[in-house]
Every structure is written in C-alpha cells, then in structure tokens.
Write a protein that holds these residues in place. Sequence first.
Motif, PDB file in Angstrom:
ATOM      1  N   GLY A 165       0.634  -1.350   0.150  1.00  0.00           N
ATOM      2  CA  GLY A 165       0.068  -0.007  -0.246  1.00  0.00           C
ATOM      3  C   GLY A 165       1.063   1.083  -0.020  1.00  0.00           C
ATOM      4  O   GLY A 165       0.547   2.339   0.504  1.00  0.00           O
ATOM      5  N   LEU A 166       1.949   1.236  -0.672  1.00  0.00           N
ATOM      6  CA  LEU A 166       2.872   2.296  -0.665  1.00  0.00           C
ATOM      7  C   LEU A 166       3.022   3.088  -2.072  1.00  0.00           C
ATOM      8  O   LEU A 166       4.173   3.440  -2.251  1.00  0.00           O
ATOM      9  CB  LEU A 166       4.414   1.972   0.147  1.00  0.00           C
ATOM     10  N   GLY A 167       2.098   2.677  -2.866  1.00  0.00           N
ATOM     11  CA  GLY A 167       2.254   3.012  -4.323  1.00  0.00           C
ATOM     12  C   GLY A 167       3.065   2.006  -5.068  1.00  0.00           C
ATOM     13  O   GLY A 167       3.563   0.698  -4.626  1.00  0.00           O
ATOM     14  N   ASP A 168       3.477   2.074  -6.417  1.00  0.00           N
ATOM     15  CA  ASP A 168       4.313   1.244  -7.158  1.00  0.00           C
ATOM     16  C   ASP A 168       5.465   1.247  -6.713  1.00  0.00           C
ATOM     17  O   ASP A 168       6.238   2.257  -6.798  1.00  0.00           O
ATOM     18  CB  ASP A 168       4.079   1.951  -8.738  1.00  0.00           C
ATOM     19  N   PRO A 169       5.986  -0.258  -6.637  1.00  0.00           N
ATOM     20  CA  PRO A 169       7.554  -0.206  -6.106  1.00  0.00           C
ATOM     21  C   PRO A 169       8.322  -0.081  -7.319  1.00  0.00           C
ATOM     22  O   PRO A 169       7.871  -0.424  -8.446  1.00  0.00           O
ATOM     23  CB  PRO A 169       7.546  -1.638  -5.859  1.00  0.00           C
ATOM     24  N   ILE A 170       9.688   0.473  -7.061  1.00  0.00           N
ATOM     25  CA  ILE A 170      10.392   0.554  -8.223  1.00  0.00           C
ATOM     26  C   ILE A 170      11.425  -0.460  -8.312  1.00  0.00           C
ATOM     27  O   ILE A 170      11.899  -0.849  -7.088  1.00  0.00           O
ATOM     28  CB  ILE A 170      11.373   1.820  -7.713  1.00  0.00           C
ATOM     29  N   PRO A 171      11.485  -1.176  -9.306  1.00  0.00           N
ATOM     30  CA  PRO A 171      12.368  -2.447  -9.604  1.00  0.00           C
ATOM     31  C   PRO A 171      13.831  -1.813  -9.458  1.00  0.00           C
ATOM     32  O   PRO A 171      14.111  -1.042  -9.998  1.00  0.00           O
ATOM     33  CB  PRO A 171      11.941  -3.003 -11.009  1.00  0.00           C
ATOM     34  N   PHE A 172      14.674  -2.480  -8.583  1.00  0.00           N
ATOM     35  CA  PHE A 172      15.979  -1.940  -8.443  1.00  0.00           C
ATOM     36  C   PHE A 172      17.039  -2.981  -8.322  1.00  0.00           C
ATOM     37  O   PHE A 172      16.642  -3.984  -7.788  1.00  0.00           O
ATOM     38  CB  PHE A 172      15.831  -0.890  -7.157  1.00  0.00           C
ATOM     39  N   SER A 173      18.489  -2.473  -8.443  1.00  0.00           N
ATOM     40  CA  SER A 173      19.660  -3.440  -8.038  1.00  0.00           C
ATOM     41  C   SER A 173      20.456  -2.170  -7.591  1.00  0.00           C
ATOM     42  O   SER A 173      21.173  -1.790  -8.097  1.00  0.00           O
ATOM     43  CB  SER A 173      19.952  -4.244  -9.232  1.00  0.00           C
TER      44      SER A 173
END
Length: 473
Positions: free
Chosen positions: A138-146
């Motif tokens: 519920g914190l918005g769209d997650p950012i795919p990250f490395s």
Amino acid sequence: MTRFTIAIVGRPNVGKSTLFNRLAGKQLAIVEDTPGVTRDWREAAGQLGPLRFRLIDTAGYEDSYDDSLPARMRQQTERAIEEADLTLMVVDARAGLTPLDETFARLLRKGSRPVVLVANKCEGRAGEPGLLEAYALGLGDPIPFSAQHGIGLSDLYDAIVEHMPEEEPEDEEQPQTEPGLTVTGEDGEEVLDGDLLPDDAPRIIQMAIVGRPNAGKSTLVNRLLGVERMLTGPEAGITRDAIATDWEYEGRPVRLVDTAGMRRKARIDEKLEQLSVQDTLRSIRYAHVVVLMLDAELGMDKQDLTIARMVEEEGRALVIAFNKWDAVADKETALADLRDRLETSLSQVKGVPVVTLSALKGRNLDRLMAAVFQVYDTWNRRISTAQLNRWLAGLLEMHPPPLVAGRRLKLRYMTQIKTRPPTFAIWASRPEELPGSYQRYLVNGLRQDFDMPGVPVRVYLRKGRNPYAGKKK
C-alpha cells in the motif's frame, strides 16, 4: 535552508547500505552479507544526476519495544524518519515480503512523510515474484531496483524529483565528506576535507574518538552533542561503522567521529569486526586530533598503548580521556600509574594531555575540549627559520654531536618543512652517521623548548650539496 533529506529504511539485510553507498558515490557504510550490520544511522551528501540531498542510512527495522539493543535501533530509525523529507523503504524482491515488511509499511502509512517503495535485488527474473508482492504494502508502485548493479536509477530519480522542491537553492557551503576521504588541492596534493577553506573561515577540526570496546566512546559523543545521536548500552561492540557528525563548540566547527572499539588482533576472527577495525584505522589516518578513551576502572593496557602508537605513527595529535573517573576509589594512585605507564611506554609523544572525566555524567567535558583545541593548535604550529637556527646553535654549543671515525659531524642549517605534525629538516655533513640517540635528543629538545607536548615531532636529516662536486681539478 536545510538540504532536502532522504532516509533509507527497511528490515535487516535488504541492501540499505548498498543503496546508501550507491547514492553517496563512495564506499562509506560497511556492507556485509549478515543481517544487522548497520546499527547507528549514518549521514552523507547524496547525489543522483543533478539532484543533491542529505542522505541517512538507518539500522534494519526490528519490531521490538523493550530495552534491548534491537529496540534502541528501532527508536533511532524512527527518529531518522521524523527528520527526513522523504523515506525510501527498501524490500528484498528475491526473498519476498515478510511480516516485518508489512509491520513497517503500516507504520510508514500512518506518518505524514512521503514514502517511495524500492524493490531491491531485481536483477534477473528471480525478483519478479517479490516485486509483484510489494504492491500489497500500500505504498504505491514499487521501483524495480538493484543497488549492487545500479539498475533502476532513472526510475528512482523520477520518484525523488517528484517530492523535491521545484527550486532547490545552491549550497554555498563546503561539501561535507566522511572521515578518510580526500579532495585534491591546487598543487595536485591530496588534503583533508576542511583544509580547502577560505583564509578567514574557521577550519573544521576532525576529532576521532577511539579505544577499546565499551570504553564510553558513543556516550561521550552523545554528551558533547546534547542528543542521543549514537546507540549506547552495556553491550560491548555496539558501534560498527565510524560515524561522523558535524558540531560546533564555542564557535569552532568540529567533526566528531565515533568509531568501533578495537580489540587485540589475535581476538578478531569475524570478517565484520575486521571491517569495523579497518574503518576505525581509516578514521585515525584522516583525523586531526584523536581522543583515546580509557576505562579508568581497567587502567591502560597493551592494546591502548598499541592504539596510541598507531596515532603517533600516523602523525595525529593525541589526547587521552580517562573515562568513568567517578567510579575510581583511589584516584591519586590510578592517575600516577597512568602517567608512569605513558612516560615509560609512550615516550615518543611526551606530555600528551590526560583528562579525567565522566562521559555518562558529563563531567570535565569542557576540560577535554580545551585540551583538544590546545593540542590542535600545537599540531599546526610553525616556527620561523631564524628561531630554529638560533636554537640549533645554542644546542650544539651545549651538547655537540659525537665524533665519528675521529671527525666531528656538522649540523649546518635547520628549517621547518611542514606542519601537521611539526616536521623539520636539518642539513648535516654526514647525516647517515648521526646516532639515533642524538636524533632523539634533538626531537626532545624541540618539544621541550618550543612547547610542543602531545604531538609527534618529525626531524629529517639531509646532506648538504658539495659546491665542488663534479668540478674538474
């Protein structure tokens, strides 16, 4: 105006410190594949493209509310969130969501600060299931990250810039760097941060606090700052990173560096402790003044002397703080034993200031800072060439160099070639033959006659140029 602040938070071992190092552009925080490496929160100047911000790395969030160390770490993390303008919550996409992630997300949703969700370790396909799960927080769209490979920086940039003020004023101040990092001067020589200031600006004193575990280093930093900035407690070895905090005392800027406790090398068997000790050594190497904390109840042992010798070898100014002084029954005997140990085992920095104090109760902290400033000024002292040569002439007349192979060694000229620490060059007829005992006599004479206690003094011998060398007969 205060710089925009970003706090990096999440449960243990999700890659917060790796992301911190990535955005700071430097290997500042200790990174190890072990949960709970970071304990104190660390600050640095961060950068992402044209964006500039203040960055905070926090300890892994634990759902603990007692008096334990994890609970105190949680309180520090919550303080960092309150201070931040934006929070980056990091989750491990490969491991998937855990109940602790959900608990932390509920806490962040109740707050008033904006939150950006970062799904770390998304390189390859192994992170795809965890990335999809992250929507449930519920914190918005997650950012795919490395964080390790730098994948997803452009998406992170877009998310950060959305929450930053439209016009961020340029920061005219000197950029703040962590201890151990250098910048390049006009002549190409590497110098300490804080040394490239305008002539009329007060120099930032790098003050590192070192010693054995549980000597009271973090307690001292908290007392000086007036806030619970560092984690403290009865557990030995709480501090792992060298944590730098900017502070001002009576108008003089100081960068306090709290370091991990240093045990004897033979007792260090974990890689994490080795990394912590390396961080402490780096802090000593780039400090101006090093405060060696001793536990007055335990006295000075071999490890304390080893640390003091490291400080001297690195050319740093030294102050000894005899902590927990209020708990000592026979104060006169304890102080006499300490001074005797210093006199016999640390003669290379004769007259090192010794301050008795209680970090827990805040006693004698003004005396400690007075000693720090005094030894710092001594460390920066410059003596004119005329004074030095008059002193050298008087010294030679009173105690000339010994004869070598029936010939008298001649010391012709002397000058100071640098400060920090005070360093001198003497031109001699046969410098390689001057006995070490006479060189020590020169160093002790300089320290005594020019009032330079507690700082290393370097004397280098140089051979004068022969005007007839190479000429034809």
